[in-house]
Scaffold this motif. Structure first.
Motif, PDB file in Angstrom:
ATOM      1  N   LEU A 196       3.962   5.825  -5.367  1.00  0.00           N
ATOM      2  CA  LEU A 196       3.970   5.787  -6.825  1.00  0.00           C
ATOM      3  C   LEU A 196       2.962   6.789  -7.391  1.00  0.00           C
ATOM      4  O   LEU A 196       3.275   7.582  -8.282  1.00  0.00           O
ATOM      5  N   LEU A 197       1.760   6.783  -6.813  1.00  0.00           N
ATOM      6  CA  LEU A 197       0.723   7.716  -7.246  1.00  0.00           C
ATOM      7  C   LEU A 197       1.140   9.155  -6.972  1.00  0.00           C
ATOM      8  O   LEU A 197       0.998  10.037  -7.821  1.00  0.00           O
TER       9      LEU A 197
ATOM     10  N   LEU B 169      12.143   5.165  -6.248  1.00  0.00           N
ATOM     11  CA  LEU B 169      10.922   4.421  -5.995  1.00  0.00           C
ATOM     12  C   LEU B 169      11.145   3.214  -5.082  1.00  0.00           C
ATOM     13  O   LEU B 169      10.418   3.053  -4.099  1.00  0.00           O
ATOM     14  N   PRO B 170      12.157   2.381  -5.352  1.00  0.00           N
ATOM     15  CA  PRO B 170      12.355   1.215  -4.481  1.00  0.00           C
ATOM     16  C   PRO B 170      12.580   1.603  -3.022  1.00  0.00           C
ATOM     17  O   PRO B 170      12.244   0.845  -2.117  1.00  0.00           O
ATOM     18  N   MET B 171      13.144   2.801  -2.787  1.00  0.00           N
ATOM     19  CA  MET B 171      13.444   3.192  -1.413  1.00  0.00           C
ATOM     20  C   MET B 171      12.194   3.327  -0.556  1.00  0.00           C
ATOM     21  O   MET B 171      12.270   3.391   0.653  1.00  0.00           O
ATOM     22  N   TRP B 172      11.059   3.430  -1.217  1.00  0.00           N
ATOM     23  CA  TRP B 172       9.830   3.580  -0.434  1.00  0.00           C
ATOM     24  C   TRP B 172       9.257   2.247  -0.001  1.00  0.00           C
ATOM     25  O   TRP B 172       8.233   2.194   0.654  1.00  0.00           O
TER      26      TRP B 172
ATOM     27  N   ASN C 202       4.944  14.979 -10.195  1.00  0.00           N
ATOM     28  CA  ASN C 202       5.720  15.253 -11.388  1.00  0.00           C
ATOM     29  C   ASN C 202       5.064  16.278 -12.294  1.00  0.00           C
ATOM     30  O   ASN C 202       5.714  16.885 -13.128  1.00  0.00           O
ATOM     31  N   TYR C 203       3.773  16.459 -12.127  1.00  0.00           N
ATOM     32  CA  TYR C 203       3.086  17.438 -12.961  1.00  0.00           C
ATOM     33  C   TYR C 203       2.873  18.759 -12.255  1.00  0.00           C
ATOM     34  O   TYR C 203       2.206  19.629 -12.758  1.00  0.00           O
ATOM     35  N   LYS C 204       3.473  18.845 -11.032  1.00  0.00           N
ATOM     36  CA  LYS C 204       3.365  20.105 -10.300  1.00  0.00           C
ATOM     37  C   LYS C 204       4.661  20.885 -10.470  1.00  0.00           C
ATOM     38  O   LYS C 204       5.728  20.389 -10.133  1.00  0.00           O
ATOM     39  N   PRO C 205       4.570  22.085 -10.980  1.00  0.00           N
ATOM     40  CA  PRO C 205       5.792  22.833 -11.222  1.00  0.00           C
ATOM     41  C   PRO C 205       6.556  23.187  -9.938  1.00  0.00           C
ATOM     42  O   PRO C 205       7.767  23.312  -9.956  1.00  0.00           O
ATOM     43  N   TRP C 206       5.843  23.293  -8.801  1.00  0.00           N
ATOM     44  CA  TRP C 206       6.539  23.804  -7.611  1.00  0.00           C
ATOM     45  C   TRP C 206       7.477  22.837  -6.930  1.00  0.00           C
ATOM     46  O   TRP C 206       8.212  23.198  -6.037  1.00  0.00           O
TER      47      TRP C 206
ATOM     48  N   ILE D 216       0.836  -1.204   0.000  1.00  0.00           N
ATOM     49  CA  ILE D 216       0.000   0.000   0.000  1.00  0.00           C
ATOM     50  C   ILE D 216       0.871   1.254   0.000  1.00  0.00           C
ATOM     51  O   ILE D 216       0.680   2.165  -0.807  1.00  0.00           O
ATOM     52  N   MET D 217       1.884   1.282   0.911  1.00  0.00           N
ATOM     53  CA  MET D 217       2.756   2.461   0.980  1.00  0.00           C
ATOM     54  C   MET D 217       3.442   2.718  -0.354  1.00  0.00           C
ATOM     55  O   MET D 217       3.526   3.855  -0.822  1.00  0.00           O
ATOM     56  N   PHE D 218       3.920   1.627  -0.965  1.00  0.00           N
ATOM     57  CA  PHE D 218       4.627   1.762  -2.231  1.00  0.00           C
ATOM     58  C   PHE D 218       3.711   2.340  -3.303  1.00  0.00           C
ATOM     59  O   PHE D 218       4.082   3.266  -4.030  1.00  0.00           O
ATOM     60  N   LEU D 219       2.491   1.826  -3.374  1.00  0.00           N
ATOM     61  CA  LEU D 219       1.575   2.298  -4.413  1.00  0.00           C
ATOM     62  C   LEU D 219       1.155   3.736  -4.169  1.00  0.00           C
ATOM     63  O   LEU D 219       1.010   4.520  -5.116  1.00  0.00           O
ATOM     64  N   VAL D 220       0.996   4.105  -2.888  1.00  0.00           N
ATOM     65  CA  VAL D 220       0.643   5.488  -2.580  1.00  0.00           C
ATOM     66  C   VAL D 220       1.740   6.430  -3.070  1.00  0.00           C
ATOM     67  O   VAL D 220       1.473   7.453  -3.708  1.00  0.00           O
TER      68      VAL D 220
END
Lengths: 277, 270
Positions: free
Chosen positions: A241-242, B99-102, A248-252, A235-239
């Motif tokens: 990832l999302l 990514l793997p670090m998470w 990545n689409y946020k300029p700030w 779950i943590m990994f997928l969160v």
């Protein structure tokens, strides 16, 4: 031809990097508690996870610890960088030298040294000692992220603000801080990640009855890990990832070079090397 | 920006680093050179020459040299490929390595048990293909693999950083002047990437020299590295003086690698 070979090589490295992650994700759906064989698909570990107080406790501790240590480290580190702008070059490089110690030192030596400190001070080990240790190894990530940004900063905007009658503090918060924000945020995120993933230093500074996810996993390695931990990690990994996809689409969140933040020791050391100290 | 008093903003950090970086390291040295009663001794440090300790240290050095070498062998072509094949390679690189670090690193190391063990993933595939099985779990190669897996990013990132900063015009110039690809590599790319390589070597060498986690998880507890010896002295035997003595020995290695890194960092700036 050369490109094709290159892509094959890249793919092999990617498989190497992600094979363990894929394995853990698959195991999180394995109905057999033994990890040796596949017993069929199940969501039981995901459902059981939220009622497993031990794991949820360790999870909350881990997140809270990572957040708090990263926050304090960010404040201390940013203040230190600001202070260093007013120092002589020599003093500044001495401080940067000290900052490099926790980065280059072996985790086991850092952990042992802090353990000895707490033992000698007769502090009982627990959340506080772990928090202090995490702040200690987190501050360098903040400093090494913020310092290079300070060097690129245009000082005349700050002086212009002062000339126009702004209070120094007001000028700092309205003129300097916005420029630093990206670097500060990246330092915070690095600290958060390092704290989240730390095992060795926590291992030496934790007390009885205190567990983060890492120490819990370590204590379960011998007897076999509860698959609910795989579920939580998935779950943590997928969160993340999302989130990464989203961020990545946020300029700030862009760094000066326009790339996302890299959260390992090396990257920071390299950044510091580039900037010089 | 000439208000000198502002420099006191660094004071909290200075106090912090004195208390939690400098003093603890002094404490390690103090414990290393005193006995249980607090009187001076060198026996904690000279204990390194006992059979068990020197064997663990030599084994650790061998492992970390091998892991460092393998990381370099894997990372260098990867970085060359990334700079030439992938567009926008720096964000691609950061993505695949962040990514793997998470996912918890202990857990990822532990997952290799699954992949490598007798009835594990790899043997499953080999059996399916009717190929001979192989067993490396709880043996030295498994530990080496764990080190390479865990510390590869520490090699890739600095090497990538120096390789990607090489001016493409230099490579074109080398070609125009008649150098073949091999010569170009040997006389242009390699020398220019050296600072990154050195930094990568020290960043991989120190953690693999001092790890106790990887040998614990993938060595089945049968293979003792110097990190395992120190960890047991502290957590099981509570013999802090002896543990500090061996930690002081490790600090020598770390200081050496710090000097090497600092030297190359400085040359990198010029």
């Amino acid at each position: 031809m050369k490109t094709a070979l290159g892509r094959i090589y890249l793919t092999l490295v990617l498989i190497f990097l992600y094979a363990p992650i894929a394995t853990l994700m698959i195991l999180s759906f394995n109905s057999s508690k033994s990890r040796a064989h596949w017993g069929g698909f199940t969501l039981d570990w995901y459902l059981g996870l939220f009622s497993n107080e031990e794991i949820m406790d360790a999870f909350r501790t881990t997140i809270f610890l990572a957040f708090l240590s990263a926050l304090i480290a960010t404040v201390l580190g940013t203040a230190a960088c600001t202070g260093m702008q007013f120092m002589k070059r020599r003093d500044r490089s001495i401080i940067m030298g000290i900052t490099n110690i926790p980065m280059l030192n072996a985790d086991i030596v850092t952990g042992v040294s802090l353990m000895l400190l707490f033992l000698a001070a007769r502090v009982s080990m627990g959340f506080t000692t772990v928090l202090f240790s995490h702040i200690t190894f987190n501050i360098p990530y903040v400093i090494l992220s913020v310092m290079p940004r300070y060097r690129e900063l245009n000082r005349s905007t700050y002086e212009a603000a002062l000339d126009l009658g702004a209070e120094p503090l007001y000028a700092f918060f309205t003129v300097v801080l916005p420029d630093l924000m990206g670097a500060i945020l990246s330092g915070f995120l690095m600290s958060f990640t390092m704290s989240l993933d730390d095992f060795i230093i926590t291992h030496f500074t934790q007390g009885p009855g205190f567990d983060t996810l890492s120490t819990k996993i370590y204590s379960e390695v011998k007897k076999g890990i509860n698959p609910e931990i795989y579920a939580l990690s998935t779950i943590m990994f997928l969160v993340v990832l999302l989130l990464l996809f989203f961020v990545n689409y946020k300029p700030w969140v862009k760094k000066p070079a326009g790339k996302i933040i890299v959260t390992t020791k090396t990257q920071v050391v390299v950044t510091s090397g580039k900037g010089g100290s | 920006m000439n208000n000198r008093n502002n420099r006191f903003l660094a004071a909290p950090y200075l106090i912090w680093s004195a208390g939690f970086i400098i003093i603890p390291l002094v404490m390690v040295l103090y414990y290393a050179f005193t006995d249980f009663n607090g009187s001076f001794t060198v026996s904690n440090v000279t204990a390194i020459i006992s059979y068990v300790n020197i064997k663990a240290l030599m084994l650790s050095i061998a492992f970390s040299l091998a892991a460092t070498f393998m990381c370099l062998i894997i990372a260098y072509p990867l970085c060359l490929i990334l700079t030439t094949v992938i567009k926008n390679s720096s964000s691609f690189l950061s993505l695949i390595f962040i990514l793997p670090m998470w996912m918890n690193s202990l857990l990822r190391t532990y997952a290799w048990q699954n992949i490598l063990e007798r009835k594990g993933v790899i043997n499953g595939i080999l059996a399916f293909l009717n190929l001979p099985l192989f067993y490396i779990i709880n043996k030295p190669p498994a530990i080496l693999l764990g080190m390479i897996y865990d510390f590869l990013p520490f090699m890739v990132l600095p090497v990538y950083n120096s390789v990607s900063r090489i001016d493409k015009d230099l490579l074109n110039a080398a070609r125009d002047l008649g150098a073949d690809p091999f010569e170009t590599f040997l006389r242009v790319i390699w020398p220019l990437s050296l600072p990154g390589v050195i930094s990568g070597i020290t960043m991989v060498f120190v953690p693999s020299l001092t790890t106790f986690v990887i040998s614990d998880i993938l060595g089945g507890g049968k293979i003792l590295l110097i990190g395992n010896v120190i960890e047991q002295l502290f957590t099981q035997d509570s013999d802090w003086n002896a543990g500090a003595g061996l930690s002081a020995i490790l600090m020598v290695f770390i200081v050496i690698s710090m000097f090497i890194t600092a030297k190359y960092d400085r040359e990198d700036i010029k």
